[in-house]
Scaffold this motif. Sequence first.
Motif, PDB file in Angstrom:
ATOM      1  N   VAL A 239      -4.469  -3.677   6.839  1.00 45.96           N
ATOM      2  CA  VAL A 239      -3.952  -3.591   5.274  1.00 45.96           C
ATOM      3  C   VAL A 239      -2.432  -2.497   5.382  1.00 45.96           C
ATOM      4  O   VAL A 239      -2.096  -2.150   6.960  1.00 45.96           O
ATOM      5  CB  VAL A 239      -5.153  -1.861   5.469  1.00 45.96           C
ATOM      6  N   GLU A 240      -2.045  -2.546   4.671  1.00 46.70           N
ATOM      7  CA  GLU A 240      -0.488  -1.779   4.176  1.00 46.70           C
ATOM      8  C   GLU A 240      -0.631  -0.453   4.383  1.00 46.70           C
ATOM      9  O   GLU A 240      -0.981  -0.576   3.004  1.00 46.70           O
ATOM     10  CB  GLU A 240      -0.212  -2.626   3.345  1.00 46.70           C
ATOM     11  N   LEU A 241       0.534  -0.049   5.359  1.00 49.46           N
ATOM     12  CA  LEU A 241       0.272   1.274   4.931  1.00 49.46           C
ATOM     13  C   LEU A 241       1.821   1.471   4.766  1.00 49.46           C
ATOM     14  O   LEU A 241       2.478   0.868   5.221  1.00 49.46           O
ATOM     15  CB  LEU A 241      -0.682   2.393   5.481  1.00 49.46           C
ATOM     16  N   LYS A 242       2.166   2.042   4.005  1.00 52.12           N
ATOM     17  CA  LYS A 242       3.308   3.655   4.015  1.00 52.12           C
ATOM     18  C   LYS A 242       3.044   4.679   4.711  1.00 52.12           C
ATOM     19  O   LYS A 242       2.266   5.191   4.679  1.00 52.12           O
ATOM     20  CB  LYS A 242       3.714   3.732   2.437  1.00 52.12           C
ATOM     21  N   CYS A 243       4.509   4.385   5.325  1.00 54.59           N
ATOM     22  CA  CYS A 243       4.712   5.744   5.860  1.00 54.59           C
ATOM     23  C   CYS A 243       5.160   6.928   5.618  1.00 54.59           C
ATOM     24  O   CYS A 243       6.107   6.680   5.155  1.00 54.59           O
ATOM     25  CB  CYS A 243       5.249   5.805   7.854  1.00 54.59           C
ATOM     26  N   PRO A 244       4.404   8.189   5.741  1.00 51.31           N
ATOM     27  CA  PRO A 244       5.104   9.308   4.593  1.00 51.31           C
ATOM     28  C   PRO A 244       6.168   9.833   5.612  1.00 51.31           C
ATOM     29  O   PRO A 244       7.437  10.497   4.576  1.00 51.31           O
ATOM     30  CB  PRO A 244       4.244  10.220   4.430  1.00 51.31           C
ATOM     31  N   ASN A 245       6.676   9.232   6.452  1.00 54.29           N
ATOM     32  CA  ASN A 245       8.031  10.231   7.701  1.00 54.29           C
ATOM     33  C   ASN A 245       9.538   9.567   7.040  1.00 54.29           C
ATOM     34  O   ASN A 245       9.661   9.477   6.369  1.00 54.29           O
ATOM     35  CB  ASN A 245       7.710  10.423   8.692  1.00 54.29           C
ATOM     36  N   CYS A 246       9.123   8.187   7.278  1.00 52.08           N
ATOM     37  CA  CYS A 246       9.910   7.248   6.808  1.00 52.08           C
ATOM     38  C   CYS A 246      10.038   6.081   5.630  1.00 52.08           C
ATOM     39  O   CYS A 246      10.890   5.426   5.359  1.00 52.08           O
ATOM     40  CB  CYS A 246      10.467   6.590   8.408  1.00 52.08           C
ATOM     41  N   GLY A 247       8.973   6.072   5.331  1.00 48.82           N
ATOM     42  CA  GLY A 247       8.715   4.869   4.410  1.00 48.82           C
ATOM     43  C   GLY A 247       8.329   3.669   4.623  1.00 48.82           C
ATOM     44  O   GLY A 247       8.250   2.910   3.990  1.00 48.82           O
ATOM     45  N   GLU A 248       8.762   3.052   6.092  1.00 48.92           N
ATOM     46  CA  GLU A 248       8.276   1.997   6.879  1.00 48.92           C
ATOM     47  C   GLU A 248       6.732   1.204   5.545  1.00 48.92           C
ATOM     48  O   GLU A 248       5.900   2.065   6.047  1.00 48.92           O
ATOM     49  CB  GLU A 248       8.363   2.054   7.586  1.00 48.92           C
ATOM     50  N   GLU A 249       6.491   0.397   5.577  1.00 45.41           N
ATOM     51  CA  GLU A 249       5.488  -0.592   5.654  1.00 45.41           C
ATOM     52  C   GLU A 249       4.811  -1.047   6.529  1.00 45.41           C
ATOM     53  O   GLU A 249       5.217  -1.591   7.282  1.00 45.41           O
ATOM     54  CB  GLU A 249       6.240  -1.757   4.127  1.00 45.41           C
ATOM     55  N   VAL A 250       3.912  -0.427   6.653  1.00 46.64           N
ATOM     56  CA  VAL A 250       3.059  -1.142   8.262  1.00 46.64           C
ATOM     57  C   VAL A 250       1.982  -1.137   8.091  1.00 46.64           C
ATOM     58  O   VAL A 250       0.735  -0.980   7.311  1.00 46.64           O
ATOM     59  CB  VAL A 250       3.062   0.654   9.377  1.00 46.64           C
ATOM     60  N   GLU A 251       1.487  -3.138   9.413  1.00 44.01           N
ATOM     61  CA  GLU A 251       0.440  -3.643   8.663  1.00 44.01           C
ATOM     62  C   GLU A 251      -0.576  -2.699   9.384  1.00 44.01           C
ATOM     63  O   GLU A 251      -0.485  -2.667  10.993  1.00 44.01           O
ATOM     64  CB  GLU A 251       0.878  -4.747   9.012  1.00 44.01           C
ATOM     65  N   VAL A 252      -1.383  -2.720   9.290  1.00 43.46           N
ATOM     66  CA  VAL A 252      -3.007  -1.799  10.180  1.00 43.46           C
ATOM     67  C   VAL A 252      -3.928  -2.909  10.574  1.00 43.46           C
ATOM     68  O   VAL A 252      -5.013  -2.680   8.925  1.00 43.46           O
ATOM     69  CB  VAL A 252      -3.088  -0.288   9.893  1.00 43.46           C
ATOM     70  N   ASP A 253      -4.269  -2.694  11.626  1.00 38.08           N
ATOM     71  CA  ASP A 253      -5.614  -4.037  11.140  1.00 38.08           C
ATOM     72  C   ASP A 253      -6.430  -2.530  10.960  1.00 38.08           C
ATOM     73  O   ASP A 253      -7.081  -1.607  11.081  1.00 38.08           O
ATOM     74  CB  ASP A 253      -5.833  -3.998  12.900  1.00 38.08           C
TER      75      ASP A 253
END
Length: 139
Positions: A81-95
């Motif tokens: 699942v792709e999440l967006k970091c609320p702090n830096c805006g980085e797109e992060v893929e999480v299992d």
Amino acid sequence: MQHLYERVSYLKGLCEGLGISEETKEGKVIGVMVDILDEFADALVELHEEQEELSEYVDSIEEDLSEIEEDFYEDEDSEFVELKCPNCGEEVEVDEELLYDEDEDIVCPACGEVIIHAQDEEYICENEEEHECCGKHNH
């Protein structure tokens, strides 16, 4: 590679046909050069044969590795699942499985801040529709 042997044999025949004697200095040089060319032809043919064997071996290894990868990754049913970091805006893929793990914080690899705390029941999704992964709507 057979053409190399044919070319060296042709050269030897030319030398003999011209009557080049190995008694003269020039004849000795030409004779040695023809012998060296013959040795080069042998070496190239041998290298070519070894290279073909190695190529077949590498192809075989590649096929075996592909089968192993298919078997290995076939069992892995994890979705990301792709999440967006609320702090830096980085797109992060999480299992997806980590989203339901109450003991693990999900941390942004870019800034090191926690995106989802282990005890959080909700997280912010980018999608307006209900997610298959979490069954939740955008908050």
